[in-house]
Design a protein around this motif. Sequence first.
Motif, PDB file in Angstrom:
ATOM      1  N   ILE A 186       0.862  -1.191   0.000  1.00  0.00           N
ATOM      2  CA  ILE A 186       0.000   0.000   0.000  1.00  0.00           C
ATOM      3  C   ILE A 186       0.892   1.233   0.000  1.00  0.00           C
ATOM      4  O   ILE A 186       1.725   1.415   0.895  1.00  0.00           O
ATOM      5  CB  ILE A 186      -0.941  -0.008   1.221  1.00  0.00           C
ATOM      6  CG1 ILE A 186      -1.798  -1.273   1.178  1.00  0.00           C
ATOM      7  CG2 ILE A 186      -1.818   1.242   1.238  1.00  0.00           C
ATOM      8  CD1 ILE A 186      -2.561  -1.551   2.441  1.00  0.00           C
ATOM      9  N   GLN A 187       0.753   2.040  -1.024  1.00  0.00           N
ATOM     10  CA  GLN A 187       1.637   3.191  -1.210  1.00  0.00           C
ATOM     11  C   GLN A 187       0.831   4.482  -1.120  1.00  0.00           C
ATOM     12  O   GLN A 187       0.113   4.827  -2.070  1.00  0.00           O
ATOM     13  CB  GLN A 187       2.323   3.093  -2.571  1.00  0.00           C
ATOM     14  CG  GLN A 187       3.221   4.263  -2.913  1.00  0.00           C
ATOM     15  CD  GLN A 187       4.414   4.360  -1.993  1.00  0.00           C
ATOM     16  OE1 GLN A 187       5.299   3.537  -2.026  1.00  0.00           O
ATOM     17  NE2 GLN A 187       4.403   5.373  -1.136  1.00  0.00           N
ATOM     18  N   PRO A 188       0.900   5.190   0.001  1.00  0.00           N
ATOM     19  CA  PRO A 188       0.209   6.483   0.057  1.00  0.00           C
ATOM     20  C   PRO A 188       0.705   7.377  -1.081  1.00  0.00           C
ATOM     21  O   PRO A 188       1.888   7.357  -1.432  1.00  0.00           O
ATOM     22  CB  PRO A 188       0.629   7.050   1.424  1.00  0.00           C
ATOM     23  CG  PRO A 188       1.011   5.845   2.230  1.00  0.00           C
ATOM     24  CD  PRO A 188       1.586   4.869   1.258  1.00  0.00           C
ATOM     25  N   GLY A 189      -0.185   8.127  -1.680  1.00  0.00           N
ATOM     26  CA  GLY A 189       0.192   9.005  -2.789  1.00  0.00           C
ATOM     27  C   GLY A 189       0.026   8.344  -4.135  1.00  0.00           C
ATOM     28  O   GLY A 189       0.261   8.959  -5.166  1.00  0.00           O
ATOM     29  N   HIS A 190      -0.375   7.085  -4.143  1.00  0.00           N
ATOM     30  CA  HIS A 190      -0.574   6.360  -5.391  1.00  0.00           C
ATOM     31  C   HIS A 190      -1.944   6.723  -5.951  1.00  0.00           C
ATOM     32  O   HIS A 190      -2.884   6.972  -5.202  1.00  0.00           O
ATOM     33  CB  HIS A 190      -0.526   4.857  -5.088  1.00  0.00           C
ATOM     34  CG  HIS A 190      -0.078   4.025  -6.237  1.00  0.00           C
ATOM     35  ND1 HIS A 190      -0.927   3.671  -7.253  1.00  0.00           N
ATOM     36  CD2 HIS A 190       1.124   3.475  -6.541  1.00  0.00           C
ATOM     37  CE1 HIS A 190      -0.258   2.926  -8.117  1.00  0.00           C
ATOM     38  NE2 HIS A 190       0.995   2.801  -7.718  1.00  0.00           N
ATOM     39  N   ALA A 191      -2.060   6.738  -7.284  1.00  0.00           N
ATOM     40  CA  ALA A 191      -3.367   7.032  -7.890  1.00  0.00           C
ATOM     41  C   ALA A 191      -4.294   5.826  -7.718  1.00  0.00           C
ATOM     42  O   ALA A 191      -3.844   4.681  -7.761  1.00  0.00           O
ATOM     43  CB  ALA A 191      -3.191   7.350  -9.369  1.00  0.00           C
ATOM     44  N   ASP A 192      -5.576   6.110  -7.530  1.00  0.00           N
ATOM     45  CA  ASP A 192      -6.557   5.028  -7.450  1.00  0.00           C
ATOM     46  C   ASP A 192      -6.719   4.408  -8.836  1.00  0.00           C
ATOM     47  O   ASP A 192      -6.473   5.055  -9.849  1.00  0.00           O
ATOM     48  CB  ASP A 192      -7.898   5.571  -6.956  1.00  0.00           C
ATOM     49  CG  ASP A 192      -7.753   6.225  -5.583  1.00  0.00           C
ATOM     50  OD1 ASP A 192      -6.866   5.793  -4.823  1.00  0.00           O
ATOM     51  OD2 ASP A 192      -8.489   7.195  -5.310  1.00  0.00           O
ATOM     52  N   GLN A 193      -7.129   3.219  -8.877  1.00  0.00           N
ATOM     53  CA  GLN A 193      -7.320   2.469 -10.137  1.00  0.00           C
ATOM     54  C   GLN A 193      -6.052   2.358 -10.974  1.00  0.00           C
ATOM     55  O   GLN A 193      -6.096   2.174 -12.178  1.00  0.00           O
ATOM     56  CB  GLN A 193      -8.462   3.055 -10.970  1.00  0.00           C
ATOM     57  CG  GLN A 193      -9.830   2.581 -10.433  1.00  0.00           C
ATOM     58  CD  GLN A 193     -10.874   2.480 -11.506  1.00  0.00           C
ATOM     59  OE1 GLN A 193     -11.288   3.512 -11.997  1.00  0.00           O
ATOM     60  NE2 GLN A 193     -11.310   1.274 -11.848  1.00  0.00           N
ATOM     61  N   VAL A 194      -4.922   2.538 -10.310  1.00  0.00           N
ATOM     62  CA  VAL A 194      -3.635   2.295 -10.964  1.00  0.00           C
ATOM     63  C   VAL A 194      -2.860   1.321 -10.078  1.00  0.00           C
ATOM     64  O   VAL A 194      -2.850   1.452  -8.855  1.00  0.00           O
ATOM     65  CB  VAL A 194      -2.822   3.604 -11.130  1.00  0.00           C
ATOM     66  CG1 VAL A 194      -1.444   3.313 -11.725  1.00  0.00           C
ATOM     67  CG2 VAL A 194      -3.569   4.599 -12.002  1.00  0.00           C
ATOM     68  N   VAL A 195      -2.246   0.327 -10.700  1.00  0.00           N
ATOM     69  CA  VAL A 195      -1.353  -0.594  -9.987  1.00  0.00           C
ATOM     70  C   VAL A 195       0.020  -0.402 -10.616  1.00  0.00           C
ATOM     71  O   VAL A 195       0.126  -0.304 -11.836  1.00  0.00           O
ATOM     72  CB  VAL A 195      -1.771  -2.066 -10.219  1.00  0.00           C
ATOM     73  CG1 VAL A 195      -0.887  -3.002  -9.401  1.00  0.00           C
ATOM     74  CG2 VAL A 195      -3.216  -2.274  -9.876  1.00  0.00           C
TER      75      VAL A 195
END
Length: 781
Positions: free
Chosen positions: A638-647
Amino acid sequence: MKNDRLTENANRDSVHPEDQTGVLEGLEILPPEALSRRSFLETAGFTLSVAAIGGCDRAPQHTAHPLPEQPAGVIPGRTRIYASTCGGCPSGCGLLVSVRDGRPLKMEGMPEHGLSKGGLCAVGQASPLGLYDSRRLTQPMFHETESSWEEVDRTILGGLEAVSKSKGAVRFVTPTISSPTLKAEIDRFLTRFSDARHIVFDAVSSSAILDAHETTHGKRVLPHYNLSAAKVIVSLGADFLGTWISPVEFTAAWRTRRSPSPSTPEMSFHAQIEGRLSLTGSKADRRYRASPLDFGLILAFLAEALAAHAGRSPIAGSPKEESPLPKEVLLDLAERLWHARGESLVISDSQDVETQILVNSINFMLGNYGNTIDTTYPSQQRQGNDGDVIQLIEELRSEKVQALFVAGTDLTHNLPKREVISEAIRKIPLIVSLGDRMDDLSSFAHCICPDHHWLESWGDYEPVVGLLSLSQPTIAPLRNTRSILESLASWSGRNESAYEILRNHWKSVVFPQTGEELFDSFWDKAVHDGRVDLRPKSIGTPNHSSDSFETSVVRFPKVALRPDQFVLDLYPRVGLTDSRHAHNPWLQELPDPISKVTWDNYAAISSATAARLGIADGDVLEIANEAGDFLVQIPALIQPGHADQVVSLALGYGVKGTDRFARIGPKWIEAKHTVGPGQLVGKNGAGFIKLREKSLSYCPAGITLKKTGRKYSLATTQRQHSLEIPRNVAPHGAEVRDVVQSTTLEAFRRNSTSGAPERHHVSAGDLWPADHPKTGHHWGW
Ligand code: SF4
């Protein structure tokens, strides 16, 4: 990343081959069993590593033998520094290599180098370890058995003769090569065949930027970006401080405008729009999360806002879709860019050619060509041509290729549909690998002609047109390998050493451009300095091919995803870049600068996505492509700052042979084994790369995630990521202050001490009171 001490004391030498031979032949290479090594590297097979890294172990006892003939200027035990060029990637950073008794011990950046300015990345620093890797091939190979150079040359020349008679297709595949001498040798070798081509395949490609410039400027070039001249930078996905094109150079250039001082309280403005949290994004003034598939649409909105400033119609038409970013954000970026016309820069790592054409149009509208973007002296640091690669795959499938040469890259590992490509390659009558180890492709090559490690060989680089540099051997070849220059010359019917080939090329091609009178003195100086800059001091006038190139209206439809679908962001990891460095345990051990995870890749997702799907750190996910014909199982992070719906998933893992690291590792408390027996380090995500008409796309859509119910514990060097100090844990009676001090540029302009920590009270007490008198010599005081 920078060492000024070396600059001051640089006692730089140039190695002449005759001197070098003398030094290196006098070197005694110790048998592995005579060495006491760190257990970790010993188990991994880095048999001579102690020579390079030293350690806490007691050094083995050796007998010193005097050299029968002492080469001029060489004093045993004395370190000498040689100018060279890093061969870790095509960026071509300048190096100073410390060499003692014929062995490279340490490398630092060359401060005078026109691009890297004294910087050196982790890959460059870790390169000497690769010299001592026991998995490097020791001999030429013929059908997987050790052979001799005479035998493989005979086989190759016989095979080429047959191909030549039948007018068959010969393909020579390499990653980006900036070496003018090597490019000339490859061309010379290929000219004798009626259907021969050099194909440049980059495992992480920037082909779309070159293709876009072919459309807008009429020449397929990668521009040279001058970040030090940019007051406003807007980057869409380009991790230019981490891995994009020339990160060491860009870091040095970007830094020049990021250090305000009381006398010049100015700094550049940098906005980063990206899906995953990159090193560059973590340093930006403003960072916005967005799917990489929306970059084109974001640029279209930005272009529309800029066109309004310019009083002209939008270059990409007025987008009808909903903006992926709030309108006020785009208006603010447009205003900043417009006010910094000619001193701004818009860049993107998108592999979509239309998106890159729009980037060019925006930069053109802003007057950045000729100022922050140079196409007169373009970069040669990424030359991959995805269109050629896709055509090659078709040629392989149709069994057109009769002879395939592959050097410095692993085609099958780094492309999707690996089995299909491998099957097609197996049918080629002559397959020659110039790789240094048994990678995926080498395992079915007829002949393997291992190249020297770049620290063992002569070479040259031209990372930017007009800026040339040399690399020189810092150690005699440790194995029975051969420079690729010598292999090519041999197959062209010439018996020349790499040094002769290089020197002759510089004499006939480079020297005439210099205006110098004597080649010998020019050459000696070039080897001593390690570089020659033939570019004029300033770029000069704008250098676009047309004063009015226009982009036809381009539509960037918003990609509609079902709630259970994702976009996959495939990226090179800082410090590993691509599969070439997967056998270097120092780089595997190096924590990712953002997540701090070592030894593995993982599927990074946003906190919101994790909460929505009930995913926790270490849950093993099954990630599948849209067609459902490729999937990997990989732990989640889990990476805070990551875009949703992107892996996001790092490339360069799951490399053949990395099972050598199975069940080894320092015996720390809570030590975690790297990988289990037979397992590879990380998972290869190249199967997700999408082959488009002319490009390799690293952000396929329609990806699905599924929890497998299994857990995997990722090794990480940091578990606490918060930088706040709760007031209740401050030391009793001590001041409470934030770990990170911050201020705004405006406040700094008013008061240059703004944001700086208050002066701490420094105790006047002596750490070493009178009852510990200092007598005699002192170490480290
Ligand atoms: S960016 Fe490339 S050339 Fe420069 S130091 Fe790193 S690996 Fe070497």
